[in-house]
Design an enzyme around this catalytic site. Structure first.
Site: not given
Length: 303
Positions: A90, A202
Site C-alpha cells: 500500500s 491493495d
C-alpha cells in the site's frame, strides 16, 4: 509530470481476519502468466530472480500514517544504511518504490510535505469504480525516469492482492507505476488495476506488513517498518477505529514475528494531511529511528 502527488490517502482500510492468506508465488501455485515476462518487459509481474538478498526493508501500509516512512528513511539514510531489497504494501509500496527508484532523500521529504491529494486521482472511464489512482503510476514512473522494476537501482517489490482471492503477488518486473498503483488501489474505494486477465488491489486487508513474503523472495534478514496505530492509545469515542486497529494488529504481529527488527514509531493516534501533521509524523519517524541506531547498525553489519 508534476511530482507533487499525495502520500496521504493511500493504503489504510480495515484489516481482515488472519485465515486464508496464501503466500505462495505464482510458480509455487503452478500458474503461468499469459505471456512470458521475459518477452514482455512492461506488464507488471512477479518473476523468480533466483537471487538471495542479505537484508530487506519492508514498509507497511498505513494511509496517512505512511508519512512516518519518510522520517524513517531519512534516519536510515543519515546512518549510511542501505538495503539489498525493498518490499512495500500500500502506501509502503509508494514510499518504498520512490526510494528504490533512486529519489533523493531531500526531494522525497519535500514531496511528502508539499503533496496535494487531487493530483493522484483520475476519473475511471473503463471498468469498475469511478475513481482510480493513476496519478500514483505517473508519480512513480516519473521518479524512476521510465525505468522498469527490473532495472531499479535497488531491487523492489510492490505487494498487491489478486482480486477474488487471498493470493498475494510481489510485482518486481515491468511497469513500476502500474505495479505501485495496483498496490495502492483500496478495495471498495478505488478502481482495481487490470493486468492481463486479472485485477489487482491493495493488499492491506491481508498483508499490511509482508515480512514473510519478503523472505519468500529471498531475503535472509528483514527490517520491518510498521506504520500502524498504537491501538491502546485510542481515546474515548474511537472504539470503532480501535476494533479495526486490533484486526490489523493480528495481521502485523503474524509477520512481525518473522522480522529481525521492527520499527514502530509512535506519533499520536489520530491522522490527518495538514502540514503540521506531516512535519510531526516525519520528525517522529526520524527521531525514533535514530534512537535505534545501535541495533540497526548491528543488523546491517551482520553476515
Amino acid at each position: 509530470m508534476n511530482r507533487r502527488g499525495s502520500l496521504a490517502a493511500l493504503g489504510c482500510g480495515a484489516a481482515a481476519a488472519l485465515g486464508g492468506c496464501s503466500l505462495e508465488t505464482e510458480e509455487e501455485r503452478g500458474g503461468k502468466p499469459a505471456q512470458s515476462p521475459l518477452a514482455d518487459a512492461d506488464t507488471p509481474a512477479q518473476v523468480n530472480t533466483g537471487r538471495s538478498y542479505p537484508l530487506a526493508w519492508c514498509f507497511s501500509s498505513g494511509g496517512p500514517r505512511g508519512f512516518v516512512h519518510v522520517g524513517v528513511l531519512k534516519a536510515l539514510h543519515e546512518l549510511g544504511l542501505t538495503p539489498d531489497l525493498v518490499v512495500g504494501s500500500s502506501v509502503g509500496a509508494l514510499v518504498g518504490g520512490l526510494y528504490a527508484a533512486g529519489m533523493p532523500m531531500a526531494q522525497m521529504t519535500a514531496l511528502a510535505l508539499e503533496a496535494s491529494v487531487i493530483s493522484l486521482f483520475r476519473l475511471n472511464i473503463m471498468g469498475p469504480g469511478w475513481i482510480n489512482v493513476a496519478g500514483v503510476a505517473d508519480l512513480v514512473n516519473d521518479a524512476a525516469a521510465g525505468r522498469r522494476l527490473q532495472h531499479f537501482p535497488t531491487p523492489f517489490a510492490a505487494v498487491a492482492l489478486a482480486q477474488g482471492s487471498n493470493t498475494l503477488i510481489a510485482f518486481n518486473w515491468g511497469n513500476a507505476g502500474l505495479a505501485v498503483q495496483a498496490a495502492c488501489s483500496i478495495e471498495g474505494q478505488l478502481a482495481p488495476v487490470r493486468l492481463r486477465d486479472q485485477t489487482y488491489l491493495d493488499a492491506d486487508l491481508v498483508s499490511p506488513m509482508p515480512v514473510r513474503l519478503a523472505k519468500s523472495l529471498g531475503a535472509q534478514r528483514v527490517l520491518a517498518i510498521d506504520a500502524s496505530a498504537y491501538e491502546d492509545q485510542a481515546p474515548p469515542g474511537a472504539e470503532s477505529y480501535r476494533e479495526s486497529d486490533l484486526r490489523k494488529r493480528a495481521l502485523t504481529e503474524a509477520d512481525a514475528r518473522h522480522a529481525d527488527l521492527v520499527l514502530h514509531p509512535e506519533f499520536g493516534y489520530y491522522t490527518g494531511v495538514s502540514r503540521e501533521y506531516r512535519e510531526r509524523t516525519i520528525e517522529a519517524g526520524y527521531r525514533q529511528t535514530l534512537l535505534q541506531s545501535k541495533p540497526l547498525l548491528r543488523l546491517h553489519s551482520s553476515q
